[in-house]
Scaffold this motif. Structure first.
Motif, PDB file in Angstrom:
ATOM      1  N   ARG A 128      35.623  97.525  41.379  1.00 20.93           N
ATOM      2  CA  ARG A 128      34.335  97.114  40.485  1.00 20.93           C
ATOM      3  C   ARG A 128      34.164  97.760  39.161  1.00 20.93           C
ATOM      4  N   THR A 164      29.705  96.110  50.451  1.00 18.86           N
ATOM      5  CA  THR A 164      28.812  97.173  49.834  1.00 18.86           C
ATOM      6  C   THR A 164      29.280  97.573  48.557  1.00 18.86           C
ATOM      7  N   ALA A 195      30.132  90.844  40.798  1.00 18.01           N
ATOM      8  CA  ALA A 195      28.700  91.330  40.746  1.00 18.01           C
ATOM      9  C   ALA A 195      27.880  90.228  40.344  1.00 18.01           C
ATOM     10  N   PHE A 246      30.175  94.855  46.190  1.00 18.62           N
ATOM     11  CA  PHE A 246      29.801  93.765  45.175  1.00 18.62           C
ATOM     12  C   PHE A 246      28.715  92.988  45.638  1.00 18.62           C
ATOM     13  N   ASP A 247      27.786  92.331  44.696  1.00 18.89           N
ATOM     14  CA  ASP A 247      26.832  91.623  45.052  1.00 18.89           C
ATOM     15  C   ASP A 247      26.953  90.385  45.725  1.00 18.89           C
ATOM     16  N   HIS A 248      28.013  89.666  45.374  1.00 20.39           N
ATOM     17  CA  HIS A 248      28.250  88.249  46.143  1.00 20.39           C
ATOM     18  C   HIS A 248      29.894  88.495  46.371  1.00 20.39           C
TER      19      HIS A 248
END
Length: 500
Positions: free
Chosen positions: A381, A412, A440, A414-416
């Protein structure tokens, strides 16, 4: 024994040192190389490592015990040469026994051959130590110093065998030749011991062993190249003259069309290509690939998106050489291949500098555990831009414990997150390749689904609540706890999945 009962040692000090030191080193060489021989057939897993280490320790224990009993009841000089000759014969034959057993009855005899190949020489070589110790003792008053000195030398030999094999031999010499060479050295040592003690029984056996071992060494190993990590083969189909398939051990890793890098064969590569086409803006991208294989996707991106800059972390220098010599790889400013561990290499990448990271590294059919954890994915990330994409190829088998855990771990960081796989796999049945995307920024699931369908793949894409239900209560993988091998098992010995 009183001081007056002191006797001369029945073996010279230098001979004793050479035997204990050399045999201890040989046991560790056999252990490490046996792991390399078994990995193509059983996978490079924690279970395989545990099996080999356990067998080696059992052999050392048995040999030490039996050698000690023999030394108490007999003149050890009568067996030293024979111990070396027989162990040398088995060591020299080990590569051929293991590979032959793997091809018989679907590998049913593999564990038997592996056990014999480790236990027999390990026990015989370990028996040398107590026999030599008994031969060196001249009085009970020096028992501690003799035993301690020889034990220390044996440990030093084991250390040398470990370091020499791991850092020098495996990187420079095919494992077949390591074992054959070690076997011949043991036989020669056995002959020397027998000649020195004027016994000819092992000498006769040694001649037969050397001739047989050298003859076996000339037998084909089935590999085009034995790399640092793999038995590598490049195959071709006369009906497809421009295509080459890279096979590492028993698994098809990559298919490359030398004339058309945009032609993709494996389903998971098509799913990855569909992801890059549907999720990333048009034009050149900056990409980093964790694992190289045949570099199918980096070549595809270079042809499909001119100006794309790809960096590849490939741990096996032999694979890179094979890519260059047999698979038409041409590196340059836009395609760089670094021989390095993928996680270590990721640390050298600047923060927020990449549009795409591709995870496609495998040891056997398993993603190396240290690339699966929350800490490793946090580093992925870090190197991506805010709308950058992480795309990973996973392999798992029912009940898909590893794939579920990896998807949860991605969630946990990345958002998507979205997953593409066969309909059976998305139902939690069967197994094979699965491709997961993480970002993200929102993922265009409909676009990915359409791009996959356009490549004639019968795969489904799930995200959101459906993906959460699929993941269930799977664990989060961390550097402190990542039981990847256990989550992957059971899996078939010859998995139908393809890796890159």
């Amino acid at each position: 024994m009183r001081k007056s009962d002191r006797r001369e040692p029945r073996i010279g000090a230098r001979t004793a040192v050479a035997l204990v030191f050399g045999c201890s080193a040989a046991v560790l060489v056999v252990e490490i190389v046996s792991l390399r021989l078994l990995a193509p057939h059983l996978g490079l897993t924690l279970e395989t490592s545990t099996l080999v280490i356990g067998l080696a320790l059992a052999a050392i224990a048995a040999g030490s015990w039996l050698g000690g009993r023999w030394a108490d009841e007999h003149d050890g000089r009568a067996v030293l040469g024979l111990l070396l000759v027989v162990s040398g014969a088995v060591v020299a034959a080990t590569p051929f026994l293991v590979r032959g057993a793997a091809g018989l009855a679907g590998g049913a005899f593999l564990l038997v051959a592996a056990g014999a190949s480790i236990i027999v020489p390990g026990a015989l070589l370990s028996a040398v130590h107590p026999v030599v110790t008994a031969l060196r003792l001249s009085t009970l008053e020096e028992t501690g110093s003799v035993v301690g000195r020889l034990s220390g030398l044996g440990t030093a030999g084991a250390i040398l065998g470990t370091v020499l094999t791991g850092f020098v031999l495996v990187s420079r010499v095919p494992v077949t030749w390591i074992m054959v060479g070690l076997g011949v050295l043991l036989v020669v040592g056995g002959v020397a011991v027998e000649v020195g003690s004027r016994r000819g029984l092992a000498g006769t056996a040694a001649v037969v062993t050397v001739v047989g071992g050298l003859g076996a060494a000339l037998a084909p190993s089935g590999c085009d190249v034995e790399t640092k990590y793999h038995c590598a083969v490049v195959t071709s189909d006369p009906e497809r003259p421009t295509e080459r398939v890279l096979v590492l051990d028993d698994l098809r890793h990559s298919t490359v069309d030398l004339a058309d890098p945009t032609k993709l064969e494996f389903a998971y590569v098509k799913a990855l290509a569909a992801a890059t086409g549907s999720q990333l803006p048009e034009g050149a991208v900056r990409a980093h690939h964790l694992g190289g294989g045949g570099l199918t996707l980096p070549r595809f991106l270079a042809a499909e998106r001119p100006g794309t800059v790809s960096t590849v972390s490939e741990i096996d220098p032999g694979v890179v050489t094979l890519d260059t010599e047999r698979l038409g790889l041409r590196t340059g400013p836009d395609l760089r291949v670094r021989v390095e561990d993928a996680r270590v290499g990721l640390r050298a990448v600047g923060s927020g500098t990449l549009d795409l990271v591709v995870g496609d590294a495998f040891g056997g059919v398993s993603v190396p555990w240290h690339l699966t954890t929350r800490e490793a994915l946090t580093d992925v990330r870090r190197v991506l831009t805010d709308d950058g994409l992480y795309a990973a190829n996973l392999i798992d088998h029912e009940p898909l414990g590893f794939a579920r855990a990896e998807v949860r771990t991605l969630g946990t960081v990345f958002d998507h997150v979205a997953l593409a796989a066969t309909p059976a796999a998305t139902r939690g049945e069967g197994g094979g390749n699965l491709v997961v995307l993480a970002s993200a920024a929102p993922i265009d699931v409909a676009g990915w689904r359409a791009a996959i369908a356009a490549r004639d793949l019968d795969w489904e894409v799930i995200d959101g609540a459906a993906l959460e239900a699929w993941v269930g209560d799977s664990p989060v993988l961390t550097d402190d706890h990542a039981p990847v091998d256990q989550l992957l098992t059971p899996y078939p010995p010859r998995a139908p999945a393809t890796v890159g």
